[in-house]
Design an enzyme around this catalytic site. Structure first.
Site, PDB file in Angstrom:
ATOM      1  N   SER A  61       0.800  -1.231   0.000  1.00  0.00           N
ATOM      2  CA  SER A  61       0.000   0.000   0.000  1.00  0.00           C
ATOM      3  C   SER A  61       0.829   1.276   0.000  1.00  0.00           C
ATOM      4  O   SER A  61       0.259   2.371  -0.051  1.00  0.00           O
ATOM      5  CB  SER A  61      -0.948   0.012   1.205  1.00  0.00           C
ATOM      6  OG  SER A  61      -2.066  -0.816   0.961  1.00  0.00           O
ATOM      7  N   LYS A  64       0.048   3.782  -2.648  1.00  0.00           N
ATOM      8  CA  LYS A  64      -0.946   4.851  -2.513  1.00  0.00           C
ATOM      9  C   LYS A  64      -0.307   6.223  -2.340  1.00  0.00           C
ATOM     10  O   LYS A  64      -0.996   7.247  -2.468  1.00  0.00           O
ATOM     11  CB  LYS A  64      -1.882   4.529  -1.351  1.00  0.00           C
ATOM     12  CG  LYS A  64      -2.729   3.274  -1.567  1.00  0.00           C
ATOM     13  CD  LYS A  64      -3.629   2.998  -0.375  1.00  0.00           C
ATOM     14  CE  LYS A  64      -4.587   1.845  -0.637  1.00  0.00           C
ATOM     15  NZ  LYS A  64      -3.976   0.518  -0.463  1.00  0.00           N
ATOM     16  N   SER A 121      -6.435   3.082   4.429  1.00  0.00           N
ATOM     17  CA  SER A 121      -5.735   2.343   3.376  1.00  0.00           C
ATOM     18  C   SER A 121      -6.716   1.580   2.482  1.00  0.00           C
ATOM     19  O   SER A 121      -6.426   0.479   2.010  1.00  0.00           O
ATOM     20  CB  SER A 121      -4.696   1.383   3.969  1.00  0.00           C
ATOM     21  OG  SER A 121      -3.712   1.069   3.006  1.00  0.00           O
ATOM     22  N   LYS A 226       2.739   6.658   5.452  1.00  0.00           N
ATOM     23  CA  LYS A 226       1.918   5.557   4.954  1.00  0.00           C
ATOM     24  C   LYS A 226       2.477   4.204   5.349  1.00  0.00           C
ATOM     25  O   LYS A 226       3.692   4.000   5.370  1.00  0.00           O
ATOM     26  CB  LYS A 226       1.830   5.634   3.423  1.00  0.00           C
ATOM     27  CG  LYS A 226       0.786   4.711   2.819  1.00  0.00           C
ATOM     28  CD  LYS A 226      -0.620   5.155   3.142  1.00  0.00           C
ATOM     29  CE  LYS A 226      -1.685   4.138   2.728  1.00  0.00           C
ATOM     30  NZ  LYS A 226      -1.720   2.960   3.632  1.00  0.00           N
TER      31      LYS A 226
END
Length: 387
Positions: A61, A64, A121, A226
């Protein structure tokens, strides 16, 4: 002629992408339980610690971060607005993995989709944003790869906008640092999303509300960025903190920890890196923002001197206690013959620590200097010939 801002962004990238300065007695980083890690002082642009930063890794992720960059860019270009509601496609609704829990009956504002993507997320929120900005997911992925190339992320290839495992969907710690640094520099107005601890869209499960970045709850100086996790990638975290220091002001560090064994481990190892970076190194402000590092003579100009510096403060990171050994040298063309445009590179500031080179920073013209009139140019031509 490029603007001062574009030159500054280029400089920031160049400093980071250059090999880390190696000090004769550099502090040794702590043992970090991760496959790859990187610690960057964003304020100075220097790398403080690194392990296998060019090895290809699965993105999970952390993908992202690029999706967010492109959404923020679309907001800046006014292609979309935060209030604009986007539809939820069947494809977005059926996304596996982490979710915001939106469905095709909903029209969701971009602001909420960003929170769903960043805080929760959510792969469904990410897909809705990709379709809203790119028209199709496939076109959005093309934009992701084009942006990666533009940022100099040579070890990165995107196959999707959310980070689920797919052959060839890879990045490196170095590229993640490049992307994260540019994200923070280019879109400071949207960084609050990454510091949001809790968020839940109306009608979705309350148990899904906490940000997965545990450091947001442990360290008040951490404000992003993140997390990521897949079986192949392990547990990953791109974390950033800013702390106040005398004479320097806010000093920002960025840590990247990839392939840790658990959620707790990625948080612990990231915290360890950040704390070590703040204590093992000092930040030294050499010149304030807009302060002249040199004011050399100008020939054939509308004024006699040129102020050379940078629009941002010039800060250098050195091992703790060694600031007294710093020295600077300005290298420039001689003679300097007008005209000069504000933001134009006109020299280089070389910084050494004892006998060792630490950094080379481009110096920019801090003001416009036009040409002198005919008589002034003729007189300076005579003076230069005599010289």
């Amino acid at each position: 002629m490029p603007s001062a801002l574009s030159l500054l962004r280029t400089l920031a990238c160049a400093l980071f992408l250059a090999p880390a300065a190696l000090w004769a007695q550099a502090p040794q980083p702590p043992e970090i339980a991760a496959r790859n890690y990187l610690l960057v002082d964003v304020t100075s642009g220097q790398t403080l610690a690194a392990k296998d930063i060019d090895a290809p890794v699965e993105q999970a992720s952390l993908t992202k971060l690029m999706t967010g960059y492109l959404v923020f860019d679309a907001l800046r270009a006014k292609k979309i607005t935060l209030e604009q509601k986007l539809p939820v496609s069947q494809r977005a609704w059926k996304m596996p993995g982490s979710r915001m829990f939106i469905d095709p009956k909903m029209q969701v504002p971009v602001d909420d989709l960003l929170k769903g993507m960043i805080v929760q997320s959510g792969n469904d929120a990410t897909m809705a944003l990709a379709e809203g900005v790119g028209g199709t997911v496939e076109n959005f992925v093309r934009l992701m790869n084009e942006q990666a190339k533009a940022l100099g992320m040579t070890g990165t290839q995107y196959k999707n906008p959310e980070g689920l495992t797919e052959p060839g969907h890879i990045t490196t710690a170095r590229d993640l640092a490049t992307l994260s640094t540019r994200l923070m520099r280019d879109f400071p107005q949207y960084l609050h999303y990454y510091a949001t601890k809790q968020y839940r869209y109306e009608g979705t499960p309350a148990s899904n509300s906490n940000n997965r970045n545990a450091l947001l709850f442990r360290d008040p100086t951490v404000d992003g960025l993140k997390t990521g996790h897949t079986a192949a990638a392990g547990y990953c975290l791109v974390a950033t903190a800013k702390r106040e220091f005398p004479q320097v002001g806010q000093r920002r560090l960025l840590s990247i920890v990839l392939g840790a064994a658990s959620e707790n481990a990625r948080a612990n190892e990231s915290q360890k890196l950040l704390n070590w970076g703040y204590t093992a190194f000092d930040a030294v402000k050499l010149f304030d923002a807009g302060q002249a590092a040199a004011t050399p003579a100008v020939w054939k100009g509308s004024q006699n001197t040129l102020k050379m510096g940078r629009p941002e403060a010039i800060v250098i990171t050195v091992p703790s206690g060694s600031a007294g050994k710093l020295s600077t040298t300005v290298v420039r063309q001689d003679p300097l013959i007008a005209p000069f445009t504000k933001g134009q590179q006109v020299g280089t500031l070389k910084v050494t620590l004892g006998e060792q080179a630490v950094a080379e920073l481009p110096l920019l013209a801090l003001e416009d200097v036009g040409q002198a009139g005919f008589l002034g140019r003729a007189w300076d031509a005579i003076r230069l010939w005599i010289k």
